[in-house]
Design an enzyme around this catalytic site. Structure first.
Site, short mmCIF file in Angstrom:
data_model
loop_
_atom_site.label_atom_id
_atom_site.label_comp_id
_atom_site.label_asym_id
_atom_site.label_seq_id
_atom_site.Cartn_x
_atom_site.Cartn_y
_atom_site.Cartn_z
N ASP A 4 2.71 4.62 5.26
CA ASP A 4 2.51 4.11 6.61
C ASP A 4 2.40 2.58 6.61
OD1 ASP A 4 0.10 4.32 5.26
OD2 ASP A 4 -0.90 5.54 6.77
N HIS A 5 2.45 1.96 5.44
CA HIS A 5 2.52 0.51 5.30
C HIS A 5 3.93 0.10 4.88
CE1 HIS A 5 -1.93 -0.52 5.07
NE2 HIS A 5 -1.94 0.79 4.92
N ASP B 154 -4.22 -5.05 0.79
CA ASP B 154 -4.59 -4.43 2.06
C ASP B 154 -6.03 -4.81 2.38
OD1 ASP B 154 -5.21 -2.83 4.20
OD2 ASP B 154 -4.61 -0.95 3.27
N ASN C 18 0.88 -1.17 0.00
CA ASN C 18 0.00 0.00 0.00
C ASN C 18 0.91 1.21 0.00
OD1 ASN C 18 -1.49 2.30 0.91
ND2 ASN C 18 -3.08 0.97 1.73
N GLU D 151 -3.90 2.04 -2.93
CA GLU D 151 -3.97 3.48 -2.64
C GLU D 151 -3.05 4.28 -3.57
OE1 GLU D 151 -5.23 5.42 1.10
OE2 GLU D 151 -4.13 3.78 2.03
N ASP E 234 -2.07 -6.21 5.89
CA ASP E 234 -1.78 -6.63 4.53
C ASP E 234 -1.49 -8.13 4.53
OD1 ASP E 234 -1.31 -3.75 3.20
OD2 ASP E 234 -0.42 -3.80 5.20
N ASN F 27 -7.44 -4.44 5.34
CA ASN F 27 -7.99 -3.59 6.40
C ASN F 27 -8.68 -4.39 7.49
OD1 ASN F 27 -7.41 -0.75 6.27
ND2 ASN F 27 -8.53 -0.67 4.33
#
Length: 258
Positions: free
Chosen positions: A247-248, A147, A7, A34, A218, A149
């Site tokens: 941030d991943h 991802d 991501n 993203e 993930d 989530n």
């Protein structure tokens, strides 16, 4: 064969991070989430210069998924989840690469819960369950990754008690992930690291990276016909510590010959 998911949290803004990671680790194929870019703003030239053939499904400002391959051009099979409750959102891409069907996804976040965003997450997950069952039934070697989530268990979140009301850790979401595995999918990272705290996401806030206050969002799932080829799986944690990064962190799996 090494297949990864990342991501990127903005493919153009994080392009130096993405290109450096591709050069250093050289996955044979990778799915991205993203993108946060419309189709005409995807950095195709830079990706091709790095040695990868890409396909992508973009959207202005939000969402967006891509699939990159350096072992032959991806043969696209679909760029929308069947039964997607909102097909205007770019969240799924699927293609054959080197004899493996790669299905890349970006499952909705779902916050705040309850509410329409959480209802959309549940509807999307239900559509994914239906398609994933069809993929398993096909008997084809498939990897379903991206991802999701969702933190499937307490082991996948640094402080479970702080997340009990969050859409990422909701019982309805974790139950659906369990149903996905019950179809026959193998969670590659958890299969090889059954008792470890393995994270793929650290928030930008509250020094989450410095405190290792992470989440495992993930996932890389292998179909029954592909799972016997599992050799290794992990997370490229160092990428999260780089300047102006996502941030991943990328997660990956290594597969033996078929």
């Amino acid at each position: 064969m090494r297949i990864a998911t990342f991501n990127v949290n903005g493919v153009n803004g994080r392009l130096p991070v993405l290109l450096r990671w591709l050069a250093e680790t050289q996955p044979d194929a990778a799915v991205l989430q993203e993108l946060k870019a419309p189709d005409d703003k995807f950095p195709e030239a830079a990706i091709r210069a790095a040695g990868y053939d890409p396909i992508w499904h973009g959207q202005p400002r939000w969402n967006g998924v891509a699939l990159l391959s350096r072992v032959g051009a991806p043969v696209e099979t679909r760029r929308e989840l069947p039964g997607d409750p909102d097909p205007t959102q770019s969240r799924y891409i699927e293609a054959a690469v080197n004899g493996i069907l790669i299905a890349g996804l970006y499952l909705p976040n779902g916050n705040p819960r309850p509410g329409p965003k959480f209802a959309y997450k549940i509807a999307w997950f239900d559509a994914l369950l239906a398609h994933a069952a069809d993929l398993v039934a096909s008997g084809a070697p498939v990897i379903l990754l991206g991802d999701f989530n969702v933190m499937p268990t307490d082991l996948d979140v640094y402080k479970p008690e702080r997340w009990k009301d969050d859409a990422l850790f909701a019982p309805e979401v974790r139950e659906r992930y369990a149903r996905l595995l019950a179809q026959g999918w193998t969670d590659a990272i958890r299969a090889l690291h059954p008792g470890e705290r393995v994270y793929t996401f650290w928030d930008y806030f509250r020094n989450a990276w410095g405190r290792d206050a992470g989440l495992r969002l993930d996932h890389l799932l292998l179909s029954p016909s592909l799972a016997p080829r599992l050799r290794a799986a992990g997370v490229d944690r160092a990428v999260r510590g780089q300047d102006k990064t996502s941030d991943h962190a990328p997660a990956w799996v290594e597969l033996g010959p078929g």
